[in-house]
Design a protein around this motif. Structure first.
Motif, PDB file in Angstrom:
ATOM      1  N   ASP A  37       0.866  -1.127  -0.014  1.00 19.63           N
ATOM      2  CA  ASP A  37       0.104   0.112  -0.172  1.00 19.63           C
ATOM      3  C   ASP A  37       0.810   1.286   0.007  1.00 19.63           C
ATOM      4  O   ASP A  37       1.611   1.419   0.857  1.00 19.63           O
ATOM      5  CB  ASP A  37      -0.996   0.060   1.283  1.00 19.63           C
ATOM      6  N   PRO A  38       0.649   1.989  -0.943  1.00 25.70           N
ATOM      7  CA  PRO A  38       1.488   3.362  -0.904  1.00 25.70           C
ATOM      8  C   PRO A  38       1.480   4.128   0.360  1.00 25.70           C
ATOM      9  O   PRO A  38       2.227   4.702   0.849  1.00 25.70           O
ATOM     10  CB  PRO A  38       0.951   4.185  -2.127  1.00 25.70           C
ATOM     11  N   ALA A  39       0.044   4.403   0.794  1.00 26.74           N
ATOM     12  CA  ALA A  39      -0.016   5.028   2.477  1.00 26.74           C
ATOM     13  C   ALA A  39       0.946   4.253   3.494  1.00 26.74           C
ATOM     14  O   ALA A  39       1.367   5.092   4.327  1.00 26.74           O
ATOM     15  CB  ALA A  39      -1.425   4.950   2.804  1.00 26.74           C
ATOM     16  N   VAL A  40       0.779   2.969   3.387  1.00 26.10           N
ATOM     17  CA  VAL A  40       1.549   2.205   4.566  1.00 26.10           C
ATOM     18  C   VAL A  40       3.015   2.328   4.119  1.00 26.10           C
ATOM     19  O   VAL A  40       3.836   2.473   5.063  1.00 26.10           O
ATOM     20  CB  VAL A  40       1.314   0.679   4.355  1.00 26.10           C
ATOM     21  N   ALA A  41       3.597   2.808   2.908  1.00 24.70           N
ATOM     22  CA  ALA A  41       4.815   2.587   2.588  1.00 24.70           C
ATOM     23  C   ALA A  41       5.445   4.388   3.081  1.00 24.70           C
ATOM     24  O   ALA A  41       6.434   4.176   3.490  1.00 24.70           O
ATOM     25  CB  ALA A  41       5.041   2.646   1.070  1.00 24.70           C
ATOM     26  N   LEU A  42       4.446   5.275   2.916  1.00 30.79           N
ATOM     27  CA  LEU A  42       4.653   6.467   3.365  1.00 30.79           C
ATOM     28  C   LEU A  42       4.891   6.374   5.160  1.00 30.79           C
ATOM     29  O   LEU A  42       5.829   7.188   5.502  1.00 30.79           O
ATOM     30  CB  LEU A  42       3.739   7.447   3.110  1.00 30.79           C
ATOM     31  N   VAL A  43       3.928   5.862   5.621  1.00 29.55           N
ATOM     32  CA  VAL A  43       4.119   5.632   7.182  1.00 29.55           C
ATOM     33  C   VAL A  43       5.425   4.923   7.447  1.00 29.55           C
ATOM     34  O   VAL A  43       6.184   5.186   8.309  1.00 29.55           O
ATOM     35  CB  VAL A  43       2.796   4.836   7.784  1.00 29.55           C
ATOM     36  N   HIS A  44       5.714   3.981   6.673  1.00 28.04           N
ATOM     37  CA  HIS A  44       7.178   3.225   6.845  1.00 28.04           C
ATOM     38  C   HIS A  44       8.185   4.226   6.798  1.00 28.04           C
ATOM     39  O   HIS A  44       9.074   4.079   7.669  1.00 28.04           O
ATOM     40  CB  HIS A  44       6.912   1.958   5.839  1.00 28.04           C
ATOM     41  N   TRP A  45       8.259   5.075   5.555  1.00 26.90           N
ATOM     42  CA  TRP A  45       9.301   5.906   5.482  1.00 26.90           C
ATOM     43  C   TRP A  45       9.362   7.038   6.610  1.00 26.90           C
ATOM     44  O   TRP A  45      10.583   7.260   7.028  1.00 26.90           O
ATOM     45  CB  TRP A  45       9.268   6.502   4.131  1.00 26.90           C
ATOM     46  N   SER A  46       8.153   7.614   6.871  1.00 22.24           N
ATOM     47  CA  SER A  46       8.111   8.660   7.929  1.00 22.24           C
ATOM     48  C   SER A  46       8.630   8.087   9.371  1.00 22.24           C
ATOM     49  O   SER A  46       8.936   8.673  10.339  1.00 22.24           O
ATOM     50  CB  SER A  46       6.726   9.115   8.049  1.00 22.24           C
ATOM     51  N   SER A  47       8.496   6.934   9.632  1.00 24.42           N
ATOM     52  CA  SER A  47       9.037   6.126  11.104  1.00 24.42           C
ATOM     53  C   SER A  47      10.478   5.585  11.060  1.00 24.42           C
ATOM     54  O   SER A  47      10.742   5.040  11.987  1.00 24.42           O
ATOM     55  CB  SER A  47       8.092   5.049  11.404  1.00 24.42           C
ATOM     56  N   GLN A  48      11.127   5.904   9.770  1.00 26.03           N
ATOM     57  CA  GLN A  48      12.484   5.377   9.579  1.00 26.03           C
ATOM     58  C   GLN A  48      13.456   6.171  10.807  1.00 26.03           C
ATOM     59  O   GLN A  48      13.326   7.194  11.200  1.00 26.03           O
ATOM     60  CB  GLN A  48      13.056   5.683   8.413  1.00 26.03           C
ATOM     61  N   PRO A  49      14.243   5.277  11.310  1.00 24.65           N
ATOM     62  CA  PRO A  49      15.191   5.939  12.501  1.00 24.65           C
ATOM     63  C   PRO A  49      16.225   6.866  11.651  1.00 24.65           C
ATOM     64  O   PRO A  49      16.215   7.179  10.664  1.00 24.65           O
ATOM     65  CB  PRO A  49      15.994   4.885  12.672  1.00 24.65           C
ATOM     66  N   SER A  50      16.748   7.941  12.593  1.00 21.55           N
ATOM     67  CA  SER A  50      17.470   9.095  12.191  1.00 21.55           C
ATOM     68  C   SER A  50      18.872   8.665  11.530  1.00 21.55           C
ATOM     69  O   SER A  50      19.494   9.493  10.973  1.00 21.55           O
ATOM     70  CB  SER A  50      17.690   9.995  13.390  1.00 21.55           C
ATOM     71  N   GLU A  51      19.318   7.498  11.786  1.00 15.85           N
ATOM     72  CA  GLU A  51      20.635   7.148  11.375  1.00 15.85           C
ATOM     73  C   GLU A  51      20.423   6.879   9.633  1.00 15.85           C
ATOM     74  O   GLU A  51      20.098   5.692   9.312  1.00 15.85           O
ATOM     75  CB  GLU A  51      21.033   5.680  11.850  1.00 15.85           C
ATOM     76  N   GLY A  52      20.778   7.849   8.946  1.00 16.24           N
ATOM     77  CA  GLY A  52      21.084   7.628   7.362  1.00 16.24           C
ATOM     78  C   GLY A  52      19.890   7.990   6.724  1.00 16.24           C
ATOM     79  O   GLY A  52      20.028   7.949   5.539  1.00 16.24           O
ATOM     80  N   SER A  53      18.426   7.718   7.487  1.00  8.05           N
ATOM     81  CA  SER A  53      17.388   8.298   6.478  1.00  8.05           C
ATOM     82  C   SER A  53      16.666   9.388   7.070  1.00  8.05           C
ATOM     83  O   SER A  53      15.482   9.225   6.937  1.00  8.05           O
ATOM     84  CB  SER A  53      16.588   6.959   6.529  1.00  8.05           C
ATOM     85  N   GLU A  54      17.106  10.187   7.477  1.00  6.53           N
ATOM     86  CA  GLU A  54      16.459  11.393   8.074  1.00  6.53           C
ATOM     87  C   GLU A  54      15.853  12.283   7.266  1.00  6.53           C
ATOM     88  O   GLU A  54      14.734  12.612   7.072  1.00  6.53           O
ATOM     89  CB  GLU A  54      17.467  12.363   8.775  1.00  6.53           C
ATOM     90  N   LYS A  55      16.617  12.354   5.883  1.00  2.35           N
ATOM     91  CA  LYS A  55      15.703  13.109   4.818  1.00  2.35           C
ATOM     92  C   LYS A  55      14.609  12.511   4.277  1.00  2.35           C
ATOM     93  O   LYS A  55      13.739  13.155   4.052  1.00  2.35           O
ATOM     94  CB  LYS A  55      16.833  13.274   3.704  1.00  2.35           C
ATOM     95  N   CYS A  56      14.540  10.935   4.457  1.00  6.08           N
ATOM     96  CA  CYS A  56      13.374  10.427   3.580  1.00  6.08           C
ATOM     97  C   CYS A  56      12.199  10.671   4.658  1.00  6.08           C
ATOM     98  O   CYS A  56      11.194  10.694   4.092  1.00  6.08           O
ATOM     99  CB  CYS A  56      13.624   8.793   3.850  1.00  6.08           C
ATOM    100  N   SER A  57      12.327  10.584   5.944  1.00  9.22           N
ATOM    101  CA  SER A  57      11.400  10.765   6.884  1.00  9.22           C
ATOM    102  C   SER A  57      10.877  12.109   6.769  1.00  9.22           C
ATOM    103  O   SER A  57       9.526  12.402   6.741  1.00  9.22           O
ATOM    104  CB  SER A  57      11.827  10.685   8.467  1.00  9.22           C
ATOM    105  N   VAL A  58      11.528  13.206   6.743  1.00 12.84           N
ATOM    106  CA  VAL A  58      11.233  14.634   6.739  1.00 12.84           C
ATOM    107  C   VAL A  58      10.280  14.653   5.376  1.00 12.84           C
ATOM    108  O   VAL A  58       9.111  15.400   5.200  1.00 12.84           O
ATOM    109  CB  VAL A  58      12.268  15.491   6.558  1.00 12.84           C
ATOM    110  N   LEU A  59      10.958  14.141   4.100  1.00  9.17           N
ATOM    111  CA  LEU A  59      10.054  14.323   2.843  1.00  9.17           C
ATOM    112  C   LEU A  59       8.736  13.408   3.019  1.00  9.17           C
ATOM    113  O   LEU A  59       7.775  13.899   2.393  1.00  9.17           O
ATOM    114  CB  LEU A  59      10.849  13.543   1.675  1.00  9.17           C
ATOM    115  N   ALA A  60       8.669  12.283   3.618  1.00 12.16           N
ATOM    116  CA  ALA A  60       7.576  11.712   3.937  1.00 12.16           C
ATOM    117  C   ALA A  60       6.408  12.219   4.671  1.00 12.16           C
ATOM    118  O   ALA A  60       5.383  12.491   4.200  1.00 12.16           O
ATOM    119  CB  ALA A  60       7.763  10.313   4.378  1.00 12.16           C
TER     120      ALA A  60
END
Length: 572
Positions: free
Chosen positions: A8-31
């Protein structure tokens, strides 16, 4: 990421927004930024039902982003603060719709908002005391943005969340709010100014709001911005003639620039001695050397003017700092005066508290008395309720008895009517019994005559016995005829069985009629008790009359004429 992507795209966005801060901070902010834009479109299109489907999945993730950096890790960065800002932006967009705001209010708590603001006030690594230059650091800007947007969120959901309104107005009375509020009101961004104005409209009616400190902070921020603009313009003028020297020397620290004039003068003196030696050796022209030295002296004078400008800027900054320190001292004096005032108010409050304690004890005694009175009233009320219930039951039973009394009166009247009719019938039966007595006397006389006739008939019967012996001989001849008649008799028996069945049915009907008559006789038993003896006498007389009538009929039949031999044989 290394994890598998959800379907599901919505679940994927939730997944990216909940990523930890190590190395994927930009992804969570964009999500989170994409979620904000999606919810804006959904609310504008009035299709909030689509957002409610995965809001239960998204809200815990967003609220987890509101955890302070001290709870997540030790290193505090502007990216983490920016991530919190994006999460609060999503919550603010959700609060624009009533149904979505209700869901946010169910998940959000006042303690989470207060802890986030307190952390930004005290533990974020940026001093929010008076006189801090927030424009020097991007982290300070984002931190002020977190505070104002959190307050904006609290103002929107305060009617729906427990203890949110009290926490909101308590934070508005905090002096540490002045610096981020003044920064927002003097910001170049429209959203920060609007958020600051909303918070100011909420805080202005509060009596303890430090409006004077806010005005001084706004004035200090404006003065600092003006000085910074002047310094940048001077730096631009100084940097134009020094571009060639900076490209040759490259970047250096501020400390090396302050030491540069002394080292360059020594270098020039050495080069001058070398030039003289070269003149003696190579016989170079002195005019060319003087031109080179004049250019270098001009460069040194330009550097000296630049250093003078830096010195003036530092002097201005020092004066600004002195003014801010003076303001801080004034505020400290005001705070001490307010503390003394609050101490006096506290003493007055303690005195009032003692008086109220005495009043409370008296009221407790009165309340205990009132409780005992109330308990007595309750007991009396229970008794009255029991009496009322008994009264209602008696009313119902009285109504039932009235109905029964009416029915009994009707039955009594019917029985009186039936009694009168039975009395009439008894009188008629008496008359009948008198007539039957007269008839009985007559029948006795007739019986005596019949007895004489019977004796005569016996004599005649003896004579006829002889004739019967003769007839028996004839019977032997008739037995053969009887065999044929037996066959006819079997047929007759079948008909007799049928007749017996009918007789059984009639017997059942008779039994039913007898049952009915017995019931009627039981009803008449009370009224006809006095007639039982006479009825017994009448029954015996009727039986004797029946016997006499039967005998009379037989006598008449015997005396009337001659009987055939066949009929006499059958009767025997």
């Amino acid at each position: 990421g290394t994890t598998a992507k959800p379907s599901d795209p919505a679940v994927a966005l939730v997944h990216w927004s909940s990523q930890p801060s190590e190395g994927s901070e930009k992804c969570s902010v964009l999500a989170l930024q994409l979620f904000k834009e999606i919810f804006e479109d959904v609310i504008d299109a009035a299709s909030c039902a689509l957002a409610e489907r995965f809001l239960d999945l998204l809200l815990p993730v967003i609220l987890e982003q509101l955890q302070t950096p001290g709870q997540i890790g030790n290193d505090v960065s502007a990216k983490k603060c920016e991530r919190i800002v994006r999460a609060i932006d999503v919550l603010l967009i959700l609060c624009e719709d009533d149904t979505l705001k209700a869901q946010v209010a169910r998940k959000l708590s006042a303690g989470k908002c207060v802890s986030l603001i307190e952390y930004q006030f005290t533990c974020s690594g940026t001093d929010f005391g008076f006189g801090t230059k927030l424009t020097d650091s991007e982290l300070c800007k984002v931190t002020a943005d977190i505070i104002l947007k959190t307050l904006d969120l609290m103002s929107r959901v305060k009617p729906l969340v427990a203890n949110m309104e009290a926490s909101f107005y308590k934070i508005l009375q905090d002096h540490r709010l002045i610096t981020p509020l003044s920064f927002a009101l003097t910001s170049d961004h429209r959203e920060q100014v609007q958020a600051g104005l909303r918070i100011l409209f909420e805080a202005a009616p509060i009596p303890d709001f430090p409006a004077v400190m806010l005005g001084e902070s706004i004035a200090a921020n404006n003065a600092y911005r003006q000085q910074e603009a002047e310094h940048t313009s001077k730096r631009i003028h100084v940097q134009v003639p020094l571009s060639s020297t900076r490209t040759a020397r490259g970047p250096a620290s501020h400390l090396s620039k302050e030491v540069l004039p002394d080292t360059s003068i020594h270098e020039l003196i050495e080069k001058f001695h070398r030039g003289i030696e070269l003149k003696q050796v190579n016989d170079m022209r002195i005019s060319d050397i003087m031109d080179i030295y004049e250019q270098k002296l001009l460069a040194l004078s330009s550097k000296e003017s630049r250093l003078q400008d830096l010195l003036e800027a530092k002097a201005l900054a020092l004066a600004q700092a002195d003014r801010l320190v003076a303001q801080y001292r004034c505020q400290r004096v005001q705070a001490e005066a307010e503390a003394r005032k609050l101490a006096g108010m506290l003493k007055d409050a303690e005195r009032g508290n003692e008086e109220l304690g005495l009043l409370l004890k008296n009221q407790q005694v009165e309340s205990e008395r009132a409780k005992s009175d109330i308990e007595q009233l309750f007991q009396h009320n229970r008794k009255l309720q029991a009496v009322a219930e008994e009264h209602e039951k008696l009313k119902v039973s009285y109504a039932d008895h009235l109905l029964k009394h009416d029915l009994i009166e009707k039955q009594y009247k019917d029985l009186q009517v039936s009694f009168n009719t039975l009395n009439k019938q008894a009188e008629s039966l008496k008359k009948l019994s008198d007539s039957l007595k007269q008839q009985n006397d007559k029948t006795v006389a007739l019986l005596e005559e019949i007895e004489c006739q019977r004796k005569e008939l016996t004599k005649e019967l003896q004579d006829r016995d002889h004739k019967i012996m003769i007839f028996q001989q004839k019977i032997v001849s008739l037995e053969e005829k009887l065999k044929t008649a037996e066959k006819e008799n079997t047929d007759m028996e079948e008909t007799i069985d049928v007749l017996r069945k009918e007789m059984s049915k009639t017997e059942q009907a008779r039994k039913e009629l007898s049952i009915r008559t017995s019931s009627l006789e039981s009803q008449k038993a009370q009224l006809e008790a006095f007639l039982k003896e006479k009825e017994a006498i009448l029954k015996t007389q009727q039986e004797e009359l029946n016997k006499h009538s039967h005998m009379i009929a037989m006598i008449h039949s015997l005396s009337s004429g001659k009987l055939n031999a066949d009929t006499v044989n059958l009767s025997l």
